[in-house]
Design an enzyme around this catalytic site. Structure first.
Site, PDB file in Angstrom:
ATOM      1  N   CYS A 139       3.680   1.823   2.467  1.00 39.93           N
ATOM      2  CA  CYS A 139       4.978   1.193   2.179  1.00 39.93           C
ATOM      3  C   CYS A 139       5.857   2.132   1.359  1.00 39.93           C
ATOM      4  CB  CYS A 139       4.783  -0.111   1.416  1.00 39.93           C
ATOM      5  SG  CYS A 139       3.723  -1.323   2.207  1.00 39.93           S
ATOM      6  N   ASP A 141       8.803  21.924 -32.891  1.00 33.89           N
ATOM      7  CA  ASP A 141       9.267  20.655 -33.467  1.00 33.89           C
ATOM      8  C   ASP A 141      10.399  20.027 -32.675  1.00 33.89           C
ATOM      9  OD1 ASP A 141      11.455  22.195 -34.070  1.00 33.89           O
ATOM     10  OD2 ASP A 141      11.090  22.255 -36.231  1.00 33.89           O
ATOM     11  N   CYS A 165       0.851  -1.192   0.000  1.00 29.16           N
ATOM     12  CA  CYS A 165       0.000   0.000   0.000  1.00 29.16           C
ATOM     13  C   CYS A 165       0.882   1.237   0.000  1.00 29.16           C
ATOM     14  CB  CYS A 165      -0.948   0.020   1.198  1.00 29.16           C
ATOM     15  SG  CYS A 165      -0.125   0.286   2.777  1.00 29.16           S
ATOM     16  N   ASP A 210       5.076  27.503 -32.799  1.00 27.39           N
ATOM     17  CA  ASP A 210       5.981  27.682 -33.929  1.00 27.39           C
ATOM     18  C   ASP A 210       5.129  27.473 -35.188  1.00 27.39           C
ATOM     19  OD1 ASP A 210       8.418  27.787 -35.453  1.00 27.39           O
ATOM     20  OD2 ASP A 210       8.247  25.610 -35.651  1.00 27.39           O
ATOM     21  N   ASP A 230      13.609  24.895 -31.801  1.00 24.59           N
ATOM     22  CA  ASP A 230      12.819  25.532 -30.747  1.00 24.59           C
ATOM     23  C   ASP A 230      13.266  25.102 -29.354  1.00 24.59           C
ATOM     24  OD1 ASP A 230      11.057  26.925 -32.492  1.00 24.59           O
ATOM     25  OD2 ASP A 230       9.997  25.057 -32.876  1.00 24.59           O
TER      26      ASP A 230
END
EC number: 7.2.2.9
Length: 745
Positions: free
Chosen positions: A15, A631, A12, A435, A635
């Site tokens: 832990c 892209d 769970c 862009d 960029d």
């Protein structure tokens, strides 16, 4: 140093958060994230102070098993479903023995009716045998629960183990009293809790099984993508086909791809053609036709004919490897919203144990009957109910399951989130910067018109022959146009490229060898001009008279057309209240035209990478949460500066390092999809957390007996059912994200 590994033995969120908390206190650990669902851990530590082996030892001391790789689960004689079925059968057997006489005495043989000491003892012994069998099938709760308790990291299994063990010990004590005839009245006479132990374990096992099946389905959908990686490929060497390991393939190798096989690495077709299933990239089921010169990507499926390809990436840098890395990061990371659940979980289990002990003591004192054993029985039921009804799993699963299912859904849409924080943050975006070339437009300029001062076919022949030597996208557009008009090729020599301006070469023109130039206006010193009023990308063709004078022979006007559906998708984005900007290095007229045509709010033309970066800085300083869509290549600085970076990927061109979200659809619709999916995911998480907090806030006091005077007391069996239903409800609510759909308007 950063490392990734796996941890087994977690049940769970207590832990996973316990491991994070324990290691996070160490000075040499900079950051650690542990994921309960896929058992993974990511850690960043100072390698000068420790190493991974030492970290593994620390985790082992906490009672868990760290491993560099997950070993395949050993096939056991009984499958999980068979174990669960046997647990249910024996639970029903114990319930039949303990409660059958209450329904109708005729349901039980006279020897088991518990009407005297002998029949009571015999009935109880059979219940004990059935209970021990059920406990055997649920032994993992005891092994993991007591181990975690020993290491002072109590978890959900600890609560189950303590509660059912207390009920079992009490029942054994009652059995001893019956056997030795030491009971005092009807309340101490054979007051067993065997059926409670069985029912609790059965309900918890059912809940865990449903939980694990749902989790495995989501993980399997992701792992199916990873299985798209072939182990070997056919390499052409010395005119022979040799089967080689994919890891041994290097850039430039020639590979043969047979029908019905997977592409091993990214590459380019050099001979033949094929139809490829690229659904693992784009989510689109229709096959994509590929011919010579087209790119192919690792993990995609060749359905029909065979072809030859040249490798352009090795296995480590292939598209599929990058996707696998992104999926691993997305599954292993945590969203900020999960921090609250982690903080609560870290103190939840110890608090529940304390509340259970307090409730036991209080009920032992205030129980209305004067008989000690009757009071002890009531107090024990309350103690067990409080332990069993509390549900730390619901808190942990609230975020983990939603994010897991959301990532699975995203991959089916051709979207990949870098991590959970990216999935969480996308919904907050209020400004998107696009862009232009290759993002909003096709990135493949096409010839719009031709203006010639010489014979048109001669102009096309000159341009075709020279531009064929260039890899520039504008050159490819001119070559494609010339091919369509059957322009012949001329022999070229002394080819020279001036980057950013154009290309020149010596070729035959009107019977003599002339230097022909193709490029932008800055590449020429013309002695004549062309009157061209059209907007677009202008490419001139001319003859060099001398070093300072050029004669213009003609011109091409090209345009980069918007992708199909972009205008509609931009409108969808704006309907979300998001501002849009267009940043492009193209000239003002082209950028303005594109912005107006697509309905984008603002634009900047002739923008260099630094200009784009400055604009994003400016927007962020104004308090805007900015998403940059590009892209992933030129960029990169702007993508890194933005709050959420979206890369419209074209196979191996993707820059995973710069991207928070990668779209292999190469479609603006995916931006809208990412935002809507983020919104739906966070809404789903909040619903889960609300239910988990409300459940524990309401049902723990009920289990304590606060409504006793209203004759409302929760038995341990009902508490176990409620706890299981709580976890299952969170899992099922998360599964609703599978049905997430993007509306077209």
């Amino acid at each position: 140093m950063k490392e990734s590994f796996y941890i087994e033995g977690m049940t769970c969120t207590a832990c996973s958060s316990g491991i994070e908390r324990s290691l996070g206190r160490k000075s040499f650990v900079k950051k650690i994230e542990v994921n309960l669902l896929n058992k993974s851990a990511n850690i960043e530590f100072n390698e000068n102070e420790t190493n991974l082996d030492e970290i593994f030892k620390l985790i082992e001391k906490l009672g868990y098993s760290p491993k560099k790789t997950l070993a395949e689960e050993k096939k056991e004689f009984f499958s999980p479903n068979v174990k669960l079925a046997l647990a249910v059968i024996f639970t029903l057997f114990v319930v039949y023995l303990s409660m059958g006489a209450m329904l109708s005495p005729s349901l039980l043989p006279k020897s088991l009716l518990a009407i005297d000491n002998h029949s009571n003892f015999l009935n109880a012994c059979l219940q004990l045998i059935g209970t021990l069998i059920v406990m055997h099938w649920g032994r993992d709760f005891y092994i993991q629960g007591f181990k975690a308790l020993w290491h002072r990291q109590p978890n959900m299994s600890s609560l189950i183990a303590i509660g059912t063990s207390a009920a079992l010990i009490s029942s054994l004590w009652q059995l001893y009293l019956v056997y030795t005839d030491h009971y005092t009245d009807q309340w101490s006479y054979g007051h067993y809790y065997f059926e409670s132990v069985c029912v609790i374990l059965m309900f918890v096992m059912v809940g865990k099984r449903i939980e694990n099946v749902s989790k495995d389905k989501a993980l399997d959908a992701m792992q199916a993508l990873m299985k798209n990686a072939p182990k070997t490929a056919l390499k052409i060497q010395n005119d022979q086909q040799i089967e080689v390991l994919v890891d041994s393939i290097v850039v430039g190798d020639i590979l043969k791809v047979l029908p019905g096989t997977l592409i091993a690495v990214d590459g380019e077709i050099i001979e033949g053609e094929g139809e490829l299933d690229e659904s693992m990239l784009s989510g689109e089921a229709l096959p994509v036709y590929k011919k010579v010169g087209d790119k192919v990507f690792s993990g995609t499926f060749n359905s029909h004919t065979s072809f030859l390809m040249k490798a352009t990436q090795n296995n480590k840098n292939s598209t599929l490897s990058q996707i696998v890395e992104m999926i691993h990061n997305a599954q292993s990371s945590k969203a900020e919203i999960s921090r609250l659940a982690d903080k609560v979980s870290s103190v939840f289990v110890p608090s529940v144990i304390a509340i259970a002990i307090l409730a036991f003591v209080v009920w032992l004192i205030i129980a209305p009957k004067p008989d000690f054993w009757w009071n002890f029985g009531i107090a024990l039921e309350v103690f067990v109910s409080v332990l069993v009804i509390s549900c730390p799993c619901a808190l942990g699963l609230a975020t983990l399951m939603s994010i897991l299912v959301a990532n699975q859904k995203a991959s089916s849409l051709g979207l990949f989130f870098k991590d959970a924080k990216s999935l969480e943050k996308a919904r907050l975006v209020n400004t998107i910067v696009f862009d232009k070339t290759g993002t909003l437009t096709n990135g493949k300029p096409v010839v719009k018109s031709v203006h010639s001062k010489i014979e048109l076919l001669e102009l096309l022949s000159l341009a075709n022959s020279i531009e064929k030597s260039s890899e520039h996208v504008i050159a490819k557009g001119i070559v494609e146009y010339a091919k369509e008009h059957n322009a012949p090729l001329k022999e070229m020599s002394e080819v020279k490229v001036k980057t950013g301006f154009g290309i020149s070469a010596k070729t035959d023109y009107q019977g003599t060898k002339e230097i022909i130039k193709v490029g932008n206006s800055e590449f020429f010193n013309p002695i004549n001009t062309l009157e061209i009023q059209e907007n677009g990308i202008l490419v001139l063709v001319g003859r060099a008279i001398n070093e300072k004078e050029d004669e213009l022979l003609g011109a091409f006007v090209l345009e980069d057309l918007p992708k199909k559906g972009v205008k509609e998708h931009v409108a969808q984005i704006k309907n979300l209240g998001i501002n849009t900007f267009l940043l492009s290095g193209d000239n003002r007229e082209n950028v303005k035209k594109c912005a107006l045509e697509l309905g984008i709010d603002g634009y900047i033309s002739n923008a260099k990478p630094q200009d784009k970066l400055n604009k994003i800085k400016e927007l962020k300083e104004k308090g805007r949460i900015v998403m940059m869509v590009g892209d992933g290549l030129n960029d990169a600085p702007s993508l890194a500066m933005s709050d959420v970076a979206v890369v419209m990927a074209k196979g191996s061109d993707v820059s995973v390092q710069a991207a928070d979200i990668v779209s292999f659809n190469n479609d603006i619709k995916s931006v809208y999809s990412a935002i809507k999916l983020s919104q739906a995911t966070i809404k789903n998480i909040k619903e889960n957390l609300f239910w988990a907090f409300c459940y524990n806030s309401v049902f723990i006091p009920l289990a304590c007996g606060v409504l006793y005077k209203a004759n409302i007391m929760l038995s341990p069996a009902i508490a176990g059912l409620a706890m299981s239903l709580s976890s299952v409800s969170v899992v099922l609510n998360s599964q609703r994200l599978r049905n997430f759909k993007i509306k077209d308007h």
